[in-house]
Motif scaffolding. Structure first.
Motif, PDB file in Angstrom:
ATOM      1  N   SER A  85      43.935  50.992  45.442  1.00  0.00           N
ATOM      2  CA  SER A  85      45.292  51.533  45.527  1.00  0.00           C
ATOM      3  C   SER A  85      45.977  51.588  44.167  1.00  0.00           C
ATOM      4  O   SER A  85      46.895  52.376  43.968  1.00  0.00           O
ATOM      5  CB  SER A  85      46.131  50.682  46.494  1.00  0.00           C
ATOM      6  OG  SER A  85      45.942  49.309  46.235  1.00  0.00           O
ATOM      7  N   HIS A 137      47.708  45.262  50.623  1.00  0.00           N
ATOM      8  CA  HIS A 137      49.132  45.265  50.984  1.00  0.00           C
ATOM      9  C   HIS A 137      49.801  46.615  50.774  1.00  0.00           C
ATOM     10  O   HIS A 137      50.668  47.012  51.529  1.00  0.00           O
ATOM     11  CB  HIS A 137      49.903  44.235  50.118  1.00  0.00           C
ATOM     12  CG  HIS A 137      49.498  42.823  50.379  1.00  0.00           C
ATOM     13  ND1 HIS A 137      49.064  41.981  49.371  1.00  0.00           N
ATOM     14  CD2 HIS A 137      49.442  42.104  51.526  1.00  0.00           C
ATOM     15  CE1 HIS A 137      48.758  40.809  49.901  1.00  0.00           C
ATOM     16  NE2 HIS A 137      48.975  40.856  51.198  1.00  0.00           N
ATOM     17  N   ASN A 138      49.401  47.286  49.721  1.00  0.00           N
ATOM     18  CA  ASN A 138      50.201  48.386  49.188  1.00  0.00           C
ATOM     19  C   ASN A 138      49.848  49.721  49.849  1.00  0.00           C
ATOM     20  O   ASN A 138      49.190  50.580  49.264  1.00  0.00           O
ATOM     21  CB  ASN A 138      49.951  48.449  47.673  1.00  0.00           C
ATOM     22  CG  ASN A 138      51.160  48.943  46.944  1.00  0.00           C
ATOM     23  OD1 ASN A 138      51.868  49.817  47.428  1.00  0.00           O
ATOM     24  ND2 ASN A 138      51.383  48.401  45.763  1.00  0.00           N
ATOM     25  N   ASN A 198      35.634  45.937  43.169  1.00  0.00           N
ATOM     26  CA  ASN A 198      36.646  45.949  42.111  1.00  0.00           C
ATOM     27  C   ASN A 198      37.826  45.036  42.408  1.00  0.00           C
ATOM     28  O   ASN A 198      38.383  44.445  41.488  1.00  0.00           O
ATOM     29  CB  ASN A 198      37.149  47.388  41.924  1.00  0.00           C
ATOM     30  CG  ASN A 198      38.437  47.426  41.131  1.00  0.00           C
ATOM     31  OD1 ASN A 198      38.431  47.279  39.912  1.00  0.00           O
ATOM     32  ND2 ASN A 198      39.559  47.591  41.818  1.00  0.00           N
ATOM     33  N   TYR A 215      40.412  31.777  37.381  1.00  0.00           N
ATOM     34  CA  TYR A 215      40.002  33.182  37.190  1.00  0.00           C
ATOM     35  C   TYR A 215      38.682  33.249  36.409  1.00  0.00           C
ATOM     36  O   TYR A 215      37.752  33.965  36.790  1.00  0.00           O
ATOM     37  CB  TYR A 215      41.113  33.927  36.452  1.00  0.00           C
ATOM     38  CG  TYR A 215      40.881  35.417  36.270  1.00  0.00           C
ATOM     39  CD1 TYR A 215      41.172  36.316  37.288  1.00  0.00           C
ATOM     40  CD2 TYR A 215      40.385  35.929  35.065  1.00  0.00           C
ATOM     41  CE1 TYR A 215      40.965  37.684  37.125  1.00  0.00           C
ATOM     42  CE2 TYR A 215      40.183  37.292  34.896  1.00  0.00           C
ATOM     43  CZ  TYR A 215      40.475  38.166  35.925  1.00  0.00           C
ATOM     44  OH  TYR A 215      40.266  39.523  35.756  1.00  0.00           O
ATOM     45  N   THR A 266      47.082  47.764  33.225  1.00  0.00           N
ATOM     46  CA  THR A 266      47.318  47.890  34.674  1.00  0.00           C
ATOM     47  C   THR A 266      48.445  46.929  35.046  1.00  0.00           C
ATOM     48  O   THR A 266      48.946  46.170  34.208  1.00  0.00           O
ATOM     49  CB  THR A 266      46.068  47.483  35.499  1.00  0.00           C
ATOM     50  OG1 THR A 266      45.863  46.074  35.329  1.00  0.00           O
ATOM     51  CG2 THR A 266      44.825  48.244  35.082  1.00  0.00           C
TER      52      THR A 266
END
Ligand code: NAP
Length: 260
Positions: free
Chosen positions: A14, A38-39, A90, A163, A198
Protein backbone atom coordinates in the motif's frame (compact mmCIF):
# COMPACT_ATOMS: atom_id res chain seq x y z
CA UNK A 1 -5.50 -14.32 -22.47
CA UNK A 2 -5.33 -12.45 -19.13
CA UNK A 3 -5.64 -15.90 -17.49
CA UNK A 4 -2.14 -16.69 -18.77
CA UNK A 5 -0.51 -13.69 -17.12
CA UNK A 6 1.71 -14.45 -14.12
CA UNK A 7 0.52 -13.49 -10.63
CA UNK A 8 2.56 -11.72 -7.95
CA UNK A 9 1.78 -11.24 -4.27
CA UNK A 10 3.53 -8.19 -2.84
CA UNK A 11 3.20 -7.87 0.93
CA UNK A 12 2.97 -4.36 2.32
CA UNK A 13 2.20 -2.90 -1.10
CA UNK A 14 0.00 0.00 0.00
CA UNK A 15 2.92 2.34 0.62
CA UNK A 16 6.64 2.89 0.15
CA UNK A 17 8.84 0.20 -1.36
CA UNK A 18 6.02 -2.33 -1.76
CA UNK A 19 3.90 0.19 -3.64
CA UNK A 20 6.80 0.89 -6.01
CA UNK A 21 7.29 -2.85 -6.58
CA UNK A 22 3.58 -3.46 -7.22
CA UNK A 23 3.36 -0.67 -9.81
CA UNK A 24 6.46 -1.85 -11.68
CA UNK A 25 5.46 -5.51 -11.65
CA UNK A 26 2.04 -4.58 -13.02
CA UNK A 27 3.70 -2.55 -15.78
CA UNK A 28 5.88 -5.55 -16.63
CA UNK A 29 2.85 -7.84 -17.07
CA UNK A 30 2.07 -9.32 -13.66
CA UNK A 31 -1.37 -9.48 -12.14
CA UNK A 32 -0.68 -8.09 -8.68
CA UNK A 33 -2.12 -8.84 -5.26
CA UNK A 34 -1.68 -5.66 -3.21
CA UNK A 35 -1.43 -6.77 0.42
CA UNK A 36 -1.76 -4.30 3.30
CA UNK A 37 -2.78 -4.40 6.94
CA UNK A 38 -4.42 -1.09 7.94
CA UNK A 39 -4.28 1.46 5.19
CA UNK A 40 -7.33 0.61 3.14
CA UNK A 41 -7.35 3.86 1.15
CA UNK A 42 -3.68 3.70 0.19
CA UNK A 43 -4.03 0.06 -0.95
CA UNK A 44 -7.05 0.89 -3.07
CA UNK A 45 -5.19 3.86 -4.58
CA UNK A 46 -2.41 1.47 -5.69
CA UNK A 47 -4.97 -0.88 -7.23
CA UNK A 48 -6.64 2.07 -9.00
CA UNK A 49 -3.27 3.28 -10.32
CA UNK A 50 -2.55 -0.18 -11.73
CA UNK A 51 -5.97 -0.32 -13.38
CA UNK A 52 -5.38 3.17 -14.82
CA UNK A 53 -2.18 1.93 -16.49
CA UNK A 54 -4.11 -1.00 -18.01
CA UNK A 55 -3.01 -3.63 -15.49
CA UNK A 56 -4.80 -6.10 -13.23
CA UNK A 57 -4.65 -5.91 -9.44
CA UNK A 58 -6.67 -6.71 -6.33
CA UNK A 59 -6.30 -5.43 -2.77
CA UNK A 60 -5.88 -8.02 -0.03
CA UNK A 61 -5.97 -7.12 3.64
CA UNK A 62 -3.99 -9.52 5.80
CA UNK A 63 -1.71 -9.18 8.80
CA UNK A 64 1.58 -10.72 7.75
CA UNK A 65 2.39 -11.66 11.35
CA UNK A 66 -0.63 -14.01 11.48
CA UNK A 67 -0.46 -17.49 9.98
CA UNK A 68 -4.26 -17.61 9.95
CA UNK A 69 -4.24 -14.55 7.73
CA UNK A 70 -1.65 -16.24 5.44
CA UNK A 71 -4.06 -19.09 4.83
CA UNK A 72 -6.97 -16.73 4.12
CA UNK A 73 -4.86 -14.63 1.76
CA UNK A 74 -3.56 -17.62 -0.21
CA UNK A 75 -7.08 -19.04 -0.36
CA UNK A 76 -8.29 -15.77 -1.85
CA UNK A 77 -5.50 -15.83 -4.48
CA UNK A 78 -6.21 -19.47 -5.28
CA UNK A 79 -9.90 -18.74 -5.85
CA UNK A 80 -9.31 -15.58 -7.86
CA UNK A 81 -6.26 -16.52 -9.96
CA UNK A 82 -5.50 -20.22 -9.41
CA UNK A 83 -1.74 -19.60 -9.44
CA UNK A 84 1.06 -17.63 -7.77
CA UNK A 85 4.28 -17.08 -9.73
CA UNK A 86 6.02 -14.61 -7.47
CA UNK A 87 6.00 -13.79 -3.77
CA UNK A 88 7.68 -10.57 -2.68
CA UNK A 89 8.13 -10.56 1.09
CA UNK A 90 8.29 -6.82 1.56
CA UNK A 91 6.00 -5.88 4.48
CA UNK A 92 7.95 -4.79 7.50
CA UNK A 93 7.89 -2.42 10.43
CA UNK A 94 10.35 -0.38 12.43
CA UNK A 95 10.11 -0.54 16.23
CA UNK A 96 7.45 1.92 17.48
CA UNK A 97 10.15 3.57 19.55
CA UNK A 98 13.90 3.51 19.04
CA UNK A 99 15.24 2.38 22.41
CA UNK A 100 18.80 1.58 23.38
CA UNK A 101 19.64 -2.13 23.55
CA UNK A 102 19.95 -1.86 27.35
CA UNK A 103 16.38 -0.55 27.70
CA UNK A 104 14.49 -2.09 24.76
CA UNK A 105 11.35 -4.06 25.59
CA UNK A 106 10.25 -7.64 25.09
CA UNK A 107 6.93 -6.34 23.70
CA UNK A 108 8.75 -4.50 20.89
CA UNK A 109 10.96 -7.53 20.21
CA UNK A 110 7.93 -9.80 19.81
CA UNK A 111 6.09 -7.27 17.63
CA UNK A 112 9.03 -6.58 15.31
CA UNK A 113 10.17 -10.21 14.98
CA UNK A 114 6.58 -11.40 14.56
CA UNK A 115 6.10 -9.11 11.58
CA UNK A 116 9.57 -8.97 10.03
CA UNK A 117 10.79 -12.54 10.61
CA UNK A 118 8.15 -15.06 11.71
CA UNK A 119 5.57 -13.65 9.28
CA UNK A 120 7.63 -14.00 6.08
CA UNK A 121 9.08 -17.35 7.28
CA UNK A 122 5.65 -19.00 7.52
CA UNK A 123 4.11 -17.17 4.57
CA UNK A 124 7.02 -18.46 2.47
CA UNK A 125 6.56 -21.98 3.82
CA UNK A 126 2.87 -21.98 2.86
CA UNK A 127 3.48 -20.32 -0.50
CA UNK A 128 6.35 -22.68 -1.33
CA UNK A 129 4.16 -25.73 -0.74
CA UNK A 130 1.56 -24.35 -3.14
CA UNK A 131 4.22 -23.37 -5.71
CA UNK A 132 5.70 -26.90 -5.59
CA UNK A 133 2.26 -28.29 -6.34
CA UNK A 134 1.82 -25.85 -9.23
CA UNK A 135 5.24 -26.74 -10.64
CA UNK A 136 4.50 -30.47 -10.37
CA UNK A 137 1.13 -29.96 -12.08
CA UNK A 138 2.93 -28.18 -14.94
CA UNK A 139 1.10 -24.89 -14.27
CA UNK A 140 4.21 -22.93 -13.25
CA UNK A 141 7.75 -22.94 -14.57
CA UNK A 142 10.44 -21.26 -12.42
CA UNK A 143 8.38 -19.35 -9.83
CA UNK A 144 10.31 -16.99 -7.61
CA UNK A 145 10.39 -15.71 -4.05
CA UNK A 146 12.07 -12.41 -3.23
CA UNK A 147 12.78 -11.10 0.26
CA UNK A 148 13.25 -7.40 0.99
CA UNK A 149 15.63 -7.48 3.94
CA UNK A 150 17.90 -4.52 4.73
CA UNK A 151 21.42 -3.30 5.28
CA UNK A 152 20.38 -3.84 8.92
CA UNK A 153 20.91 -7.56 8.30
CA UNK A 154 24.63 -6.86 8.88
CA UNK A 155 24.78 -3.26 10.18
CA UNK A 156 24.55 -2.56 13.89
CA UNK A 157 22.03 0.06 15.12
CA UNK A 158 22.03 -0.20 18.91
CA UNK A 159 18.78 1.80 19.18
CA UNK A 160 16.81 -0.83 17.23
CA UNK A 161 18.31 -4.17 18.05
CA UNK A 162 15.00 -5.96 17.42
CA UNK A 163 14.87 -4.68 13.83
CA UNK A 164 18.50 -5.67 13.13
CA UNK A 165 17.96 -9.10 14.70
CA UNK A 166 14.87 -9.68 12.56
CA UNK A 167 16.63 -8.67 9.34
CA UNK A 168 19.72 -10.78 10.10
CA UNK A 169 17.40 -13.72 10.71
CA UNK A 170 15.56 -13.01 7.48
CA UNK A 171 18.83 -13.30 5.55
CA UNK A 172 19.17 -16.85 6.89
CA UNK A 173 15.56 -17.58 5.93
CA UNK A 174 16.49 -16.65 2.34
CA UNK A 175 19.41 -19.10 2.37
CA UNK A 176 17.30 -21.88 3.87
CA UNK A 177 14.49 -21.61 1.35
CA UNK A 178 16.94 -21.11 -1.54
CA UNK A 179 18.63 -24.42 -0.68
CA UNK A 180 15.37 -26.27 -0.07
CA UNK A 181 13.45 -25.08 -3.13
CA UNK A 182 16.14 -25.29 -5.82
CA UNK A 183 15.12 -28.83 -6.79
CA UNK A 184 11.69 -27.48 -7.74
CA UNK A 185 13.15 -24.70 -9.89
CA UNK A 186 11.97 -22.06 -7.41
CA UNK A 187 14.55 -19.28 -7.24
CA UNK A 188 14.87 -17.41 -3.94
CA UNK A 189 16.54 -14.00 -3.79
CA UNK A 190 17.30 -11.28 -1.27
CA UNK A 191 17.36 -7.55 -1.87
CA UNK A 192 19.08 -5.47 0.78
CA UNK A 193 17.86 -1.88 0.43
CA UNK A 194 19.92 0.94 1.86
CA UNK A 195 18.34 4.20 2.98
CA UNK A 196 15.11 4.59 1.06
CA UNK A 197 12.78 7.59 1.13
CA UNK A 198 9.48 6.24 2.53
CA UNK A 199 7.17 6.75 5.52
CA UNK A 200 9.44 4.40 7.49
CA UNK A 201 12.37 6.81 7.28
CA UNK A 202 10.29 10.03 7.52
CA UNK A 203 11.07 10.43 11.23
CA UNK A 204 14.84 10.22 10.71
CA UNK A 205 15.06 12.25 7.51
CA UNK A 206 17.27 15.01 8.94
CA UNK A 207 19.73 12.51 10.41
CA UNK A 208 20.15 10.73 7.07
CA UNK A 209 20.23 13.99 5.08
CA UNK A 210 23.23 14.95 7.17
CA UNK A 211 24.92 11.57 6.84
CA UNK A 212 24.37 11.39 3.09
CA UNK A 213 24.99 14.97 2.00
CA UNK A 214 27.47 16.20 4.62
CA UNK A 215 29.28 13.12 5.92
CA UNK A 216 29.86 11.03 2.78
CA UNK A 217 27.98 7.96 4.06
CA UNK A 218 27.26 6.64 0.56
CA UNK A 219 29.41 6.34 -2.58
CA UNK A 220 26.27 7.17 -4.60
CA UNK A 221 25.37 10.30 -2.71
CA UNK A 222 21.57 10.34 -2.64
CA UNK A 223 18.56 8.74 -0.96
CA UNK A 224 17.28 5.55 -2.56
CA UNK A 225 13.75 5.44 -3.93
CA UNK A 226 11.11 2.69 -4.05
CA UNK A 227 11.67 2.64 -7.82
CA UNK A 228 15.34 1.68 -7.27
CA UNK A 229 14.18 -1.42 -5.39
CA UNK A 230 11.37 -2.14 -7.85
CA UNK A 231 13.82 -2.13 -10.76
CA UNK A 232 15.90 -4.79 -9.05
CA UNK A 233 12.79 -6.92 -8.41
CA UNK A 234 11.74 -6.70 -12.07
CA UNK A 235 15.28 -7.56 -13.24
CA UNK A 236 15.16 -10.75 -11.14
CA UNK A 237 11.71 -11.69 -12.42
CA UNK A 238 12.84 -11.32 -16.03
CA UNK A 239 14.87 -14.51 -15.62
CA UNK A 240 18.32 -12.97 -16.02
CA UNK A 241 19.77 -15.12 -13.21
CA UNK A 242 18.87 -18.73 -14.11
CA UNK A 243 21.97 -20.24 -12.43
CA UNK A 244 21.64 -18.21 -9.21
CA UNK A 245 19.66 -18.71 -6.05
CA UNK A 246 20.08 -17.31 -2.55
CA UNK A 247 21.73 -14.33 -4.24
CA UNK A 248 21.92 -11.06 -2.29
CA UNK A 249 21.40 -7.87 -4.29
CA UNK A 250 22.68 -4.70 -2.67
CA UNK A 251 20.47 -1.77 -3.69
CA UNK A 252 22.06 0.70 -1.32
CA UNK A 253 24.09 3.33 -3.17
CA UNK A 254 27.23 1.33 -2.35
CA UNK A 255 26.68 1.45 1.44
CA UNK A 256 28.00 -2.11 1.85
CA UNK A 257 31.46 -1.23 0.51
CA UNK A 258 34.16 -0.92 3.14
CA UNK A 259 36.07 2.26 2.47
CA UNK A 260 39.21 3.87 3.86
P1 NAP B 1 6.60 1.74 4.93
O1 NAP B 1 6.65 2.90 4.02
O2 NAP B 1 6.43 1.96 6.39
O3 NAP B 1 5.43 0.75 4.40
C1 NAP B 1 5.21 -0.44 5.10
C2 NAP B 1 4.24 -1.30 4.33
O4 NAP B 1 4.11 -2.55 5.03
C3 NAP B 1 2.84 -0.71 4.28
O5 NAP B 1 2.26 -1.07 3.05
C4 NAP B 1 2.13 -1.39 5.44
O6 NAP B 1 0.71 -1.51 5.26
C5 NAP B 1 2.75 -2.77 5.37
N1 NAP B 1 2.68 -3.51 6.62
C6 NAP B 1 3.16 -3.16 7.83
N2 NAP B 1 2.86 -4.12 8.74
C7 NAP B 1 2.17 -5.08 8.07
C8 NAP B 1 1.57 -6.30 8.46
N3 NAP B 1 1.62 -6.72 9.74
N4 NAP B 1 0.94 -7.03 7.53
C9 NAP B 1 0.87 -6.61 6.23
N5 NAP B 1 1.42 -5.45 5.81
C10 NAP B 1 2.05 -4.70 6.73
O7 NAP B 1 7.91 0.85 4.81
P2 NAP B 1 9.03 0.79 3.63
O8 NAP B 1 10.08 1.76 3.96
O9 NAP B 1 8.38 0.80 2.31
O10 NAP B 1 9.64 -0.66 3.94
C11 NAP B 1 9.27 -1.82 3.20
C12 NAP B 1 10.25 -2.94 3.55
O11 NAP B 1 11.57 -2.53 3.20
C13 NAP B 1 10.29 -3.29 5.03
O12 NAP B 1 10.48 -4.67 5.20
C14 NAP B 1 11.52 -2.54 5.52
O13 NAP B 1 12.07 -3.15 6.68
C15 NAP B 1 12.42 -2.66 4.33
N6 NAP B 1 13.48 -1.65 4.27
C16 NAP B 1 13.16 -0.31 4.24
C17 NAP B 1 14.20 0.61 4.17
C18 NAP B 1 13.96 2.10 4.14
O14 NAP B 1 14.94 2.86 4.22
N7 NAP B 1 12.74 2.58 3.97
C19 NAP B 1 15.52 0.18 4.14
C20 NAP B 1 15.79 -1.18 4.18
C21 NAP B 1 14.76 -2.08 4.23
P3 NAP B 1 -0.32 -0.35 5.79
O15 NAP B 1 -0.21 0.77 4.78
O16 NAP B 1 -1.65 -1.03 5.76
O17 NAP B 1 0.15 0.06 7.14
Amino acid sequence: MADQLPVALVTGASRGIGRGIALKLAASGYRVVVNYVHNHEAAHAVVDAIHAQGGIAIPCQADISSTEHHDLMLQQIRERFGRLDLLVNNAGIAPRQRLDLLQATEESFDHVLGTNLKGPYFLTQRTANWMIQLVEDGILFQPKIIFISSISAYTVSVARGDYCTAKAGLSMVVKLFAARLAEYNIGVFEIQPGIIETDMTAGVREKYDRLIYEEDLLPISRWGTPEDIAQAVVAITEGAFPYSTGQVFHVDGGFHLRRI
